[in-house]
Design an enzyme around this catalytic site. Sequence first.
Site, PDB file in Angstrom:
ATOM      1  N   LYS A  84      51.153  48.280 -26.110  1.00  0.00           N
ATOM      2  CA  LYS A  84      51.266  47.401 -27.271  1.00  0.00           C
ATOM      3  C   LYS A  84      50.093  47.579 -28.242  1.00  0.00           C
ATOM      4  O   LYS A  84      50.227  47.365 -29.442  1.00  0.00           O
ATOM      5  CB  LYS A  84      51.339  45.933 -26.832  1.00  0.00           C
ATOM      6  CG  LYS A  84      52.513  45.574 -25.942  1.00  0.00           C
ATOM      7  CD  LYS A  84      53.800  45.537 -26.708  1.00  0.00           C
ATOM      8  CE  LYS A  84      54.943  44.820 -25.993  1.00  0.00           C
ATOM      9  NZ  LYS A  84      55.204  45.175 -24.620  1.00  0.00           N
ATOM     10  N   GLU A 106      55.649  37.502 -32.419  1.00  0.00           N
ATOM     11  CA  GLU A 106      56.395  36.874 -31.338  1.00  0.00           C
ATOM     12  C   GLU A 106      55.905  37.485 -30.041  1.00  0.00           C
ATOM     13  O   GLU A 106      55.387  38.606 -30.037  1.00  0.00           O
ATOM     14  CB  GLU A 106      57.886  37.171 -31.501  1.00  0.00           C
ATOM     15  CG  GLU A 106      58.347  38.541 -30.965  1.00  0.00           C
ATOM     16  CD  GLU A 106      57.730  39.749 -31.666  1.00  0.00           C
ATOM     17  OE1 GLU A 106      57.298  39.592 -32.822  1.00  0.00           O
ATOM     18  OE2 GLU A 106      57.674  40.843 -31.069  1.00  0.00           O
ATOM     19  N   SER A 370      53.599  52.103 -18.816  1.00  0.00           N
ATOM     20  CA  SER A 370      53.343  51.402 -20.079  1.00  0.00           C
ATOM     21  C   SER A 370      52.300  50.298 -19.988  1.00  0.00           C
ATOM     22  O   SER A 370      51.721  49.914 -21.001  1.00  0.00           O
ATOM     23  CB  SER A 370      54.650  50.833 -20.635  1.00  0.00           C
ATOM     24  OG  SER A 370      55.294  50.049 -19.652  1.00  0.00           O
TER      25      SER A 370
HETATM   26  C1  LIG Z   1      56.326  44.863 -23.784  1.00  0.00           C
HETATM   27  C2  LIG Z   1      56.287  45.811 -22.673  1.00  0.00           C
HETATM   28  C3  LIG Z   1      57.358  46.696 -22.397  1.00  0.00           C
HETATM   29  C4  LIG Z   1      58.663  46.651 -23.139  1.00  0.00           C
HETATM   30  O1  LIG Z   1      58.585  46.916 -24.493  1.00  0.00           O
HETATM   31  P1  LIG Z   1      59.061  48.282 -25.145  1.00  0.00           P
HETATM   32  O2  LIG Z   1      59.070  47.968 -26.595  1.00  0.00           O
HETATM   33  O3  LIG Z   1      60.438  48.585 -24.616  1.00  0.00           O
HETATM   34  O4  LIG Z   1      58.103  49.328 -24.783  1.00  0.00           O
HETATM   35  C5  LIG Z   1      57.215  47.616 -21.389  1.00  0.00           C
HETATM   36  N1  LIG Z   1      56.095  47.673 -20.649  1.00  0.00           N
HETATM   37  C6  LIG Z   1      55.050  46.840 -20.868  1.00  0.00           C
HETATM   38  C7  LIG Z   1      53.849  46.966 -20.003  1.00  0.00           C
HETATM   39  C8  LIG Z   1      55.112  45.891 -21.876  1.00  0.00           C
HETATM   40  O5  LIG Z   1      54.072  45.069 -22.080  1.00  0.00           O
END
Ligand SMILES: *Cc1c(COP(=O)(O)O)cnc(C)c1O
Length: 386
Positions: A84, A106, A370
């Site tokens: 993010k 949000e 992620s």
């Molecule tokens: C917010 C989030 C996601 C999902 O969001 P995408 O826009 O699909 O990437 C995935 N993994 C983590 C760690 C997140 O914080």
Amino acid sequence: MPRRYGPYGGAFVPETLVPALDELERTWREARRDPRFRRELRRLSETLGGRPTPLYFARNLTRRGRGAEIWLKREDLLHTGAHKFNNALGQGLLARRMGKPRLIAETGAGQHGVATAMIGAALGLATEVYMGEVDMERQKPNVDRMRLLGATVVPVRTGSRTLKDAINAALRDWIANVRTTHYLLGSAVGPYPFPAIVADFQSVIGREIRRQSVRAFGRLPDLAVACVGGGSNAIGTFRPLLRTSVELLGVEAGGRPGSVGAASLSRGRPGVLHGTYSYLLQDEEGQVRETESVSAGLDYPGVGPEHSFLRDTGRARYVAVHDRDALAAFHWVAEDEGILPALEPSHAVYAAVREARRRPKGQHVVVTLSGRGDKDLGVVTEHAAR
Ligand SMILES: *Cc1c(COP(=O)(O)O)cnc(C)c1O
């Protein structure tokens, strides 16, 4: 850059927002050609964010798969603990360039809210984050983090009191305060140009994968895997690999067996939500369905329009992984590699291990990790105790 991805995308918004979306698009197009903007983006990515993030060979996870090598793209090591950061930084700089002193956002799990609060603090912008009341209870530590970073967290009490309702509230605020406020949208969803801007700022993930794979094992991976909520970490992974022969696999939340989960691409059909035309979980009448997933970050009934296009053209494949399999993969990564992953990318890891098992030893699978799992410890320990 197209406003549409095949039939998908567009900007289905009230007229009051059209000038703001135009201004945002213009500012972004100018900024991405401006060497000063690019230098500043790069400097803060590196010195505030910690980029580049490593590409890590998961030796033990590879043994578990007994097939292709598994490599983890470590977005969990980025500042505030998830990918993010990339988008919050980029859009924060755009807000400053537009002279807007106020950010709104949000948040569902709170990761995007924390990233926005962080960048608001770093750039000196007032920040308000809309969050469903249910999510505020589920993700209390992130509520505390946002407040400590100086942001105001606004509880949303309408609808299911989760992410979808928080986006509605943020859009209402934006319509009322559009002259002074930038809406820092958190995923590759929403009206154009948001999907394009978010994908652009997240593409640093795929560019680094390209470079680091060649350095680490002499060529591009055979397969790249990422989880899909709104789709920002996945599109950031995929975009720079689109014109290569790398196979692309997006992994959605399957929820519990028999439920719809949050698998818009696997189980939805096209419709309009939050200003964009894309795959959507909806009932016979076109009403948006309630989603359910063990990971709050994947719990969204829509998906970014570019993924809908990649799905239809077959350039990327999408599968759904159940809660219990994602939880299993969480423990594999923890016990095999000493890394506590977030539950969102645990879905991707499960699918990646399954894929690696079917592939010969000479192949390489890269999974985008992620985010880190600190925020999920409550959920995971509760499941482990059952
Ligand atoms: C917010 C989030 C996601 C999902 O969001 P995408 O826009 O699909 O990437 C995935 N993994 C983590 C760690 C997140 O914080």
